[in-house]
Design a protein around this motif. Sequence first.
Motif, PDB file in Angstrom:
ATOM      1  N   GLY A   1     -15.965 -14.782  -4.396  1.00 37.32           N
ATOM      2  CA  GLY A   1     -16.827 -14.933  -3.228  1.00 37.32           C
ATOM      3  C   GLY A   1     -16.968 -16.346  -2.716  1.00 37.32           C
ATOM      4  N   ARG A   2     -16.371 -17.323  -3.374  1.00 35.11           N
ATOM      5  CA  ARG A   2     -16.505 -18.713  -2.959  1.00 35.11           C
ATOM      6  C   ARG A   2     -15.229 -19.199  -2.291  1.00 35.11           C
ATOM      7  NH1 ARG A   2     -20.872 -21.549  -4.955  1.00 35.11           N
ATOM      8  NH2 ARG A   2     -22.145 -20.441  -6.484  1.00 35.11           N
ATOM      9  N   LEU A   3     -15.399 -19.925  -1.211  1.00 28.99           N
ATOM     10  CA  LEU A   3     -14.274 -20.462  -0.464  1.00 28.99           C
ATOM     11  C   LEU A   3     -13.757 -21.704  -1.181  1.00 28.99           C
ATOM     12  CD1 LEU A   3     -12.659 -20.065   2.186  1.00 28.99           C
ATOM     13  CD2 LEU A   3     -14.272 -21.654   3.264  1.00 28.99           C
ATOM     14  N   VAL A   4     -12.611 -21.571  -1.815  1.00 25.93           N
ATOM     15  CA  VAL A   4     -12.038 -22.656  -2.609  1.00 25.93           C
ATOM     16  C   VAL A   4     -11.006 -23.439  -1.804  1.00 25.93           C
ATOM     17  CG1 VAL A   4     -10.812 -23.204  -4.739  1.00 25.93           C
ATOM     18  CG2 VAL A   4     -12.419 -21.309  -4.692  1.00 25.93           C
ATOM     19  N   VAL A   5     -10.234 -22.735  -0.993  1.00 21.28           N
ATOM     20  CA  VAL A   5      -9.232 -23.352  -0.119  1.00 21.28           C
ATOM     21  C   VAL A   5      -9.544 -22.939   1.308  1.00 21.28           C
ATOM     22  CG1 VAL A   5      -6.783 -23.399   0.514  1.00 21.28           C
ATOM     23  CG2 VAL A   5      -7.448 -23.412  -1.897  1.00 21.28           C
ATOM     24  N   ALA A   6      -9.541 -23.895   2.214  1.00 16.68           N
ATOM     25  CA  ALA A   6      -9.742 -23.615   3.641  1.00 16.68           C
ATOM     26  C   ALA A   6      -8.817 -24.506   4.446  1.00 16.68           C
ATOM     27  CB  ALA A   6     -11.194 -23.847   4.042  1.00 16.68           C
ATOM     28  N   ASP A   7      -8.214 -23.938   5.477  1.00 15.20           N
ATOM     29  CA  ASP A   7      -7.263 -24.645   6.336  1.00 15.20           C
ATOM     30  C   ASP A   7      -6.158 -25.305   5.515  1.00 15.20           C
ATOM     31  OD1 ASP A   7      -6.238 -25.384   8.799  1.00 15.20           O
ATOM     32  OD2 ASP A   7      -7.264 -27.323   8.792  1.00 15.20           O
ATOM     33  N   GLY A   8      -5.716 -24.607   4.475  1.00 15.03           N
ATOM     34  CA  GLY A   8      -4.595 -25.076   3.695  1.00 15.03           C
ATOM     35  C   GLY A   8      -4.892 -26.232   2.767  1.00 15.03           C
ATOM     36  N   ALA A   9      -6.176 -26.530   2.534  1.00 14.94           N
ATOM     37  CA  ALA A   9      -6.533 -27.652   1.672  1.00 14.94           C
ATOM     38  C   ALA A   9      -7.613 -27.233   0.687  1.00 14.94           C
ATOM     39  CB  ALA A   9      -7.019 -28.835   2.513  1.00 14.94           C
ATOM     40  N   LEU A  10      -7.580 -27.850  -0.487  1.00 14.86           N
ATOM     41  CA  LEU A  10      -8.616 -27.597  -1.483  1.00 14.86           C
ATOM     42  C   LEU A  10      -9.936 -28.130  -0.964  1.00 14.86           C
ATOM     43  CD1 LEU A  10      -8.693 -26.476  -4.448  1.00 14.86           C
ATOM     44  CD2 LEU A  10      -8.692 -28.874  -5.173  1.00 14.86           C
TER      45      LEU A  10
END
Length: 465
Positions: free
Chosen positions: A440-449
């Motif tokens: 449930g946690r966003l770890v990677v966004a827009d291709g970046a950690l």
Amino acid sequence: MTRLAQNRRREAVPEMADQQLPAAREPLVLAGGEIIDRAGRRHADITVLDGEITAVDPPGTSRNGSAHILDARGCVVASGLVDLFGRLGEPGNEEAETVATATAAAALGGFTAVLAQPDTDPPLDRLGQLAELRRNAAGGCCVVIAAATITADRAGKRLSPMAELADAGVRWFTDVGPLADTGLLRRALQYAGPLGGTVSVRPATADLGGTAAMAEGAVSARMGLAGEPAASEELAAGAAIGTARLTGGRLHLDRISAARTVELVAAAKAEGLDVSASVAAEHLLFTDADADGYDTLMRADPPYRTAADRTALLAGVNDRTIDAVVSGHSPVPPQAKDLPFDEALPGVAALETCAAIVLGHPDISLEAALDALAWRPAELAGVTHLGGGAIEPGQPANLVVFDLDRPWTLAERGSVSMARNTPHRHREMSAMVTATVVDGRLVVADGALRSAAGTVAALAAGTTP
């Protein structure tokens, strides 16, 4: 851990960006992407809250003021990828990789769970080593699934305490290589069966050059190097399948590389045997001819074989004879590659590039790619709650978002793995993982950690293999 390893570990994991991230109890909406799971394809908004998928609605209907919106339009949303082969470095190889940097690399590559190989130093063959792995993995960027060795001390002489390890949640047993003693393999399969365990072997016959630097053939002859014939794998695979037939045990053939082995696996499945197989992503891309320049980054285990073998492996993935594509992530210190080809250690650092290779491969269908990267590996490891499951309300929120038309290179994007033994640093990839959601946690966004996954100790502890 050495001071050098500590410094490299700090350098490898970048500082988290100053981006507003959803709080633990703030809804996250993956909006407008094309969902692909075994139920088919559809465009929808996925709402995530408290680690769970709470809604899958028509596009545009889940946008409320309290939610963190991740725009997935033009992208594919799938259940999280599960890797059945990853060497995570510690204990024993912290100079090349640590659990923290490996799980960061895995999340960046779209994996929500990785099966950690037990050929560490010391090997994972007892409860104390299992507890250490779980401590190291707690709070990582993806979930680490523990595998244990088949034999004590990985010495190939007697079985490890498989029942104790199974009671602690281990379901995958492997010595991460050939198991020469067929009688011992028989006992392992007999013992693991009632425990719900899988016995995994990399089929190779040492007497036929199972430790050679590359595949035997015209290329090895031209290079003047001893080679491993395809028969080394074929004979060992046939013997292992015969032992599985005798015992009724669950056998996995790890990282197969030869065309004839694909045929043997297909025949075993047609017979109804409980046999599965995997292939490393690089073997769907490279052949022995790619090693012709003596580049040690092209030394792999198993070795790359002929174009005909690669064609058979690709067909096996597409027709589901081969169950899983694995990263085969094997971090190697730079000095171990800075040697003559036949002296260099084999291995490729592959967690960040594996999914991109498979999802962007022109000869693999998208459904076959997801079947091999997520759906089937999760089933084999018994972890569909960690990835590879259905995308519907009530399911755990382990998800990956990828753009099939977003070119990138590892050199331009940067790597979070400490390991540098990859042939892909400047190779352009056509598919990019743009977001990874773990528990449930966003770890990677827009291709970046972007953020650590939070505490995943509950997932990685005794309730999870």
